[in-house]
Motif scaffolding. Sequence first.
Motif, PDB file in Angstrom:
ATOM      1  N   PHE A   1      36.538  30.461  46.500  1.00  0.00           N
ATOM      2  CA  PHE A   1      37.835  31.139  46.423  1.00  0.00           C
ATOM      3  C   PHE A   1      37.832  32.160  45.294  1.00  0.00           C
ATOM      4  CE2 PHE A   1      42.221  31.609  45.000  1.00  0.00           C
ATOM      5  CZ  PHE A   1      42.830  31.959  46.187  1.00  0.00           C
ATOM      6  N   TYR A   2      37.274  31.774  44.160  1.00  0.00           N
ATOM      7  CA  TYR A   2      37.168  32.680  43.011  1.00  0.00           C
ATOM      8  C   TYR A   2      36.354  33.921  43.390  1.00  0.00           C
ATOM      9  CZ  TYR A   2      35.748  34.464  38.450  1.00  0.00           C
ATOM     10  OH  TYR A   2      35.493  35.279  37.376  1.00  0.00           O
ATOM     11  N   GLU A   3      35.194  33.723  43.957  1.00  0.00           N
ATOM     12  CA  GLU A   3      34.315  34.846  44.307  1.00  0.00           C
ATOM     13  C   GLU A   3      34.949  35.769  45.352  1.00  0.00           C
ATOM     14  OE1 GLU A   3      30.711  32.843  45.444  1.00  0.00           O
ATOM     15  OE2 GLU A   3      30.022  32.678  43.363  1.00  0.00           O
ATOM     16  N   GLN A   4      35.707  35.197  46.268  1.00  0.00           N
ATOM     17  CA  GLN A   4      36.358  35.998  47.301  1.00  0.00           C
ATOM     18  C   GLN A   4      37.491  36.853  46.747  1.00  0.00           C
ATOM     19  OE1 GLN A   4      37.631  33.031  50.146  1.00  0.00           O
ATOM     20  NE2 GLN A   4      35.717  33.155  51.303  1.00  0.00           N
ATOM     21  N   ASN A   5      38.077  36.444  45.633  1.00  0.00           N
ATOM     22  CA  ASN A   5      39.307  37.091  45.153  1.00  0.00           C
ATOM     23  C   ASN A   5      39.237  37.712  43.768  1.00  0.00           C
ATOM     24  OD1 ASN A   5      41.370  36.422  47.348  1.00  0.00           O
ATOM     25  ND2 ASN A   5      40.367  34.464  46.981  1.00  0.00           N
ATOM     26  N   VAL A   6      38.193  37.453  43.013  1.00  0.00           N
ATOM     27  CA  VAL A   6      38.188  37.858  41.611  1.00  0.00           C
ATOM     28  C   VAL A   6      38.301  39.377  41.428  1.00  0.00           C
ATOM     29  CG1 VAL A   6      35.654  37.913  41.333  1.00  0.00           C
ATOM     30  CG2 VAL A   6      37.138  37.476  39.350  1.00  0.00           C
ATOM     31  N   LYS A   7      37.585  40.161  42.207  1.00  0.00           N
ATOM     32  CA  LYS A   7      37.636  41.620  42.027  1.00  0.00           C
ATOM     33  C   LYS A   7      39.025  42.165  42.329  1.00  0.00           C
ATOM     34  CE  LYS A   7      32.759  42.486  42.870  1.00  0.00           C
ATOM     35  NZ  LYS A   7      31.769  43.065  43.769  1.00  0.00           N
ATOM     36  N   ARG A   8      39.584  41.725  43.441  1.00  0.00           N
ATOM     37  CA  ARG A   8      40.914  42.197  43.838  1.00  0.00           C
ATOM     38  C   ARG A   8      41.965  41.771  42.812  1.00  0.00           C
ATOM     39  NH1 ARG A   8      43.384  39.495  48.764  1.00  0.00           N
ATOM     40  NH2 ARG A   8      41.450  38.433  48.355  1.00  0.00           N
ATOM     41  N   PHE A   9      41.907  40.524  42.380  1.00  0.00           N
ATOM     42  CA  PHE A   9      42.896  40.025  41.426  1.00  0.00           C
ATOM     43  C   PHE A   9      42.701  40.653  40.041  1.00  0.00           C
ATOM     44  CE2 PHE A   9      43.708  35.779  43.847  1.00  0.00           C
ATOM     45  CZ  PHE A   9      44.443  36.472  44.806  1.00  0.00           C
ATOM     46  N   LEU A  10      41.474  41.005  39.684  1.00  0.00           N
ATOM     47  CA  LEU A  10      41.263  41.702  38.417  1.00  0.00           C
ATOM     48  C   LEU A  10      41.924  43.079  38.468  1.00  0.00           C
ATOM     49  CD1 LEU A  10      40.148  41.816  35.567  1.00  0.00           C
ATOM     50  CD2 LEU A  10      37.969  42.624  36.519  1.00  0.00           C
ATOM     51  N   ASN A  11      41.839  43.750  39.602  1.00  0.00           N
ATOM     52  CA  ASN A  11      42.525  45.037  39.744  1.00  0.00           C
ATOM     53  C   ASN A  11      44.032  44.873  39.618  1.00  0.00           C
ATOM     54  OD1 ASN A  11      40.226  46.626  40.021  1.00  0.00           O
ATOM     55  ND2 ASN A  11      40.146  46.329  42.227  1.00  0.00           N
ATOM     56  N   VAL A  12      44.555  43.801  40.180  1.00  0.00           N
ATOM     57  CA  VAL A  12      45.988  43.518  40.037  1.00  0.00           C
ATOM     58  C   VAL A  12      46.319  43.308  38.569  1.00  0.00           C
ATOM     59  CG1 VAL A  12      47.808  41.825  40.530  1.00  0.00           C
ATOM     60  CG2 VAL A  12      46.253  42.561  42.351  1.00  0.00           C
ATOM     61  N   SER A  13      45.527  42.505  37.914  1.00  0.00           N
ATOM     62  CA  SER A  13      45.751  42.205  36.498  1.00  0.00           C
ATOM     63  C   SER A  13      45.673  43.471  35.647  1.00  0.00           C
ATOM     64  CB  SER A  13      44.727  41.166  36.032  1.00  0.00           C
ATOM     65  OG  SER A  13      44.993  40.738  34.733  1.00  0.00           O
ATOM     66  N   LYS A  14      44.691  44.316  35.931  1.00  0.00           N
ATOM     67  CA  LYS A  14      44.552  45.567  35.164  1.00  0.00           C
ATOM     68  C   LYS A  14      45.704  46.537  35.423  1.00  0.00           C
ATOM     69  CE  LYS A  14      40.395  46.776  36.353  1.00  0.00           C
ATOM     70  NZ  LYS A  14      39.065  47.391  36.476  1.00  0.00           N
ATOM     71  N   SER A  15      46.364  46.406  36.562  1.00  0.00           N
ATOM     72  CA  SER A  15      47.490  47.297  36.828  1.00  0.00           C
ATOM     73  C   SER A  15      48.704  46.946  35.964  1.00  0.00           C
ATOM     74  CB  SER A  15      47.860  47.293  38.309  1.00  0.00           C
ATOM     75  OG  SER A  15      48.486  46.102  38.681  1.00  0.00           O
ATOM     76  N   TYR A  16      48.718  45.752  35.398  1.00  0.00           N
ATOM     77  CA  TYR A  16      49.793  45.348  34.492  1.00  0.00           C
ATOM     78  C   TYR A  16      49.356  45.375  33.034  1.00  0.00           C
ATOM     79  CZ  TYR A  16      52.474  43.905  38.510  1.00  0.00           C
ATOM     80  OH  TYR A  16      53.162  43.919  39.694  1.00  0.00           O
ATOM     81  N   VAL A  17      48.134  44.949  32.777  1.00  0.00           N
ATOM     82  CA  VAL A  17      47.612  44.824  31.412  1.00  0.00           C
ATOM     83  C   VAL A  17      46.445  45.798  31.286  1.00  0.00           C
ATOM     84  CG1 VAL A  17      46.616  43.245  29.721  1.00  0.00           C
ATOM     85  CG2 VAL A  17      48.301  42.399  31.371  1.00  0.00           C
ATOM     86  N   SER A  18      46.640  46.864  30.540  1.00  0.00           N
ATOM     87  CA  SER A  18      45.660  47.953  30.480  1.00  0.00           C
ATOM     88  C   SER A  18      44.343  47.558  29.825  1.00  0.00           C
ATOM     89  CB  SER A  18      46.255  49.152  29.742  1.00  0.00           C
ATOM     90  OG  SER A  18      47.404  49.605  30.405  1.00  0.00           O
ATOM     91  N   ASP A  19      44.398  46.730  28.805  1.00  0.00           N
ATOM     92  CA  ASP A  19      43.186  46.326  28.101  1.00  0.00           C
ATOM     93  C   ASP A  19      42.380  45.372  28.989  1.00  0.00           C
ATOM     94  OD1 ASP A  19      41.918  44.027  26.193  1.00  0.00           O
ATOM     95  OD2 ASP A  19      41.763  46.022  25.265  1.00  0.00           O
TER      96      ASP A  19
END
Length: 185
Positions: free
Chosen positions: A27-45
Amino acid sequence: MKFLFGNKKDDLLSRLKKQDPVAQKLFYEQNVKRFLNVSKSYVSDLYQAEDCLIKAFCKIFKHIESFRGEANLESWARRIVVNECLNFIKSRKTVFYLDEINHSFHEEIDEPFDFDFNAQELLDQLPDAYKMVFNLYVLEEYSHQEIADTLQISIAMSKTQLFRAKEKLRKIYFQQQKMMKNEHV
């Protein structure tokens, strides 16, 4: 690893609910890239965005039993990622919302806004308050009522912040376009 579950989401979900580490890794491997992009859209660092993501995955795995299947698993998990980012922002810095509200902004704002290059680069230039409301409305498809409830602001403030975010994005976009044209001359 996909062969272990035969591509059945129900099987993956049942294994996740049993705290199966192989299922968690998948589950982590399937979603980590997409969810990291989501996270970066809120938290710039990047490092802080990664921290939020790690905490979100821990919450996902810890609270997987509470998933009732009302939405798909990825949508449910994405909401946890967004909430973790919002909690981080609220706890680490003060977000100032301009309380000067122009009543003409209270109308529903659904104007199209197109840009053809790195959207994240544009979003990173927005003040945090604008960025959060813009992301929640445009990317997460929250209503203004949901945004108001989540951020503890008024609906009018949500609409105003969205309007201002769109205006600021337009200004940044057109300034960058103008600069690019001047460089090519």
